[in-house]
Motif scaffolding. Structure first.
Motif, short mmCIF file in Angstrom:
data_model
loop_
_atom_site.label_atom_id
_atom_site.label_comp_id
_atom_site.label_asym_id
_atom_site.label_seq_id
_atom_site.Cartn_x
_atom_site.Cartn_y
_atom_site.Cartn_z
N PRO A 60 -9.35 -4.81 -9.12
CA PRO A 60 -9.27 -3.30 -7.08
C PRO A 60 -8.47 -3.08 -7.66
O PRO A 60 -6.90 -3.11 -8.22
CB PRO A 60 -9.13 -5.10 -6.54
CG PRO A 60 -8.65 -6.05 -7.43
CD PRO A 60 -9.00 -6.82 -8.66
N ASP A 61 -8.23 -2.44 -7.04
CA ASP A 61 -7.38 -0.99 -7.38
C ASP A 61 -6.39 -0.99 -6.30
O ASP A 61 -6.27 -2.45 -4.93
CB ASP A 61 -7.59 0.29 -6.88
CG ASP A 61 -7.95 0.27 -4.90
OD1 ASP A 61 -7.96 -0.39 -5.24
OD2 ASP A 61 -8.85 1.50 -5.52
N VAL B 292 -5.24 -4.84 -4.03
CA VAL B 292 -4.06 -5.48 -3.79
C VAL B 292 -3.09 -5.78 -2.70
O VAL B 292 -2.34 -6.36 -2.68
CB VAL B 292 -3.12 -5.22 -5.65
CG1 VAL B 292 -2.27 -6.31 -5.61
CG2 VAL B 292 -3.74 -5.93 -6.76
N TRP B 293 -2.49 -4.66 -2.34
CA TRP B 293 -1.47 -4.14 -1.42
C TRP B 293 -2.31 -4.19 0.16
O TRP B 293 -1.95 -4.96 1.12
CB TRP B 293 -1.20 -3.02 -1.79
CG TRP B 293 -0.32 -2.21 -2.76
CD1 TRP B 293 -0.03 -1.23 -2.75
CD2 TRP B 293 0.67 -3.79 -3.80
NE1 TRP B 293 0.89 -1.22 -4.19
CE2 TRP B 293 1.25 -2.03 -3.77
CE3 TRP B 293 0.76 -4.68 -3.98
CZ2 TRP B 293 1.48 -3.12 -5.71
CZ3 TRP B 293 2.16 -5.08 -4.87
CH2 TRP B 293 2.15 -4.47 -5.87
N GLN C 6 2.10 -8.42 -0.39
CA GLN C 6 3.29 -7.11 -0.08
C GLN C 6 3.70 -6.44 -1.72
O GLN C 6 3.92 -7.19 -2.16
CB GLN C 6 4.19 -7.44 0.81
CG GLN C 6 4.04 -7.48 2.03
CD GLN C 6 3.91 -6.54 2.47
OE1 GLN C 6 4.83 -5.05 2.70
NE2 GLN C 6 3.34 -5.77 3.66
N PRO C 7 3.84 -5.41 -1.67
CA PRO C 7 4.74 -4.22 -3.20
C PRO C 7 5.76 -4.87 -3.26
O PRO C 7 6.62 -4.59 -2.12
CB PRO C 7 4.29 -2.65 -2.65
CG PRO C 7 4.26 -2.99 -1.77
CD PRO C 7 3.75 -3.71 -1.30
N ILE C 8 5.98 -4.96 -4.22
CA ILE C 8 7.87 -5.02 -4.62
C ILE C 8 8.76 -3.78 -5.37
O ILE C 8 7.95 -3.53 -6.53
CB ILE C 8 8.02 -6.11 -5.61
CG1 ILE C 8 7.46 -8.15 -5.38
CG2 ILE C 8 9.23 -6.93 -6.27
CD1 ILE C 8 6.94 -8.76 -6.29
N MET C 9 9.05 -3.46 -4.96
CA MET C 9 10.30 -2.39 -4.84
C MET C 9 10.85 -2.02 -6.33
O MET C 9 11.68 -3.24 -6.32
CB MET C 9 10.25 -1.51 -3.98
CG MET C 9 9.23 -1.34 -3.13
SD MET C 9 8.32 -0.24 -3.26
CE MET C 9 7.41 -0.37 -1.73
#
Length: 135
Positions: free
Chosen positions: A55-56, A63-64, A68-71
């Protein structure tokens, strides 16, 4: 000077919104462009790997939408965030481990290995370019 992105042949001096309006080019036009170019660098993103079942990140169902993204700042300052990031990779939570390269990855590898392209620049972490034989 030109570049190919998402099936479009564009010139680097055109604004992004003008590039987005360009029609797709044929395989013959792309081949002519590559043959006439002295130096080619290939830029790829998540879209090249979706055909491999990965998945993009930003599309619905990507994915997002499930995590949650990890910055970067969180990753560098928090041991727990680093563990979480690596857990995503190694336990297949993000969905990109175990996939196989597709025709796009193999085409990029052939262009590089045949000397018709000098570099691939990607933000992908799935290693499918390398698995396809890209140096």
């Amino acid at each position: 000077m030109g570049w190919v992105h998402g099936g479009c042949l564009a010139h680097t001096l055109e604004p992004a919104k003008e590039r987005a309006k360009l029609p797709p080019v044929s395989a013959a036009d792309l081949a002519s462009f590559l043959a006439a170019s002295r130096r080619v660098a290939i830029f790829t993103g998540a879209g090249i790997s979706t055909e491999s079942g990965i998945p993009d990140f930003r599309s619905p169902g990507g994915v997002w939408s499930t995590m949650q993204p990890i910055m970067f700042q969180e990753f560098t300052s928090s041991r727990e965030k680093r563990r979480q990031a690596w857990d995503r990779v190694f336990n297949r939570t993000a969905g990109w481990t175990g996939a196989s390269p597709n025709a796009g990855h193999h085409a990029v590898a052939r262009l590089l290995n045949d000397g018709r392209a000098s570099a691939v620049v990607t933000q992908n972490v799935d290693n499918l370019h390398q698995d396809a034989g890209a140096p």
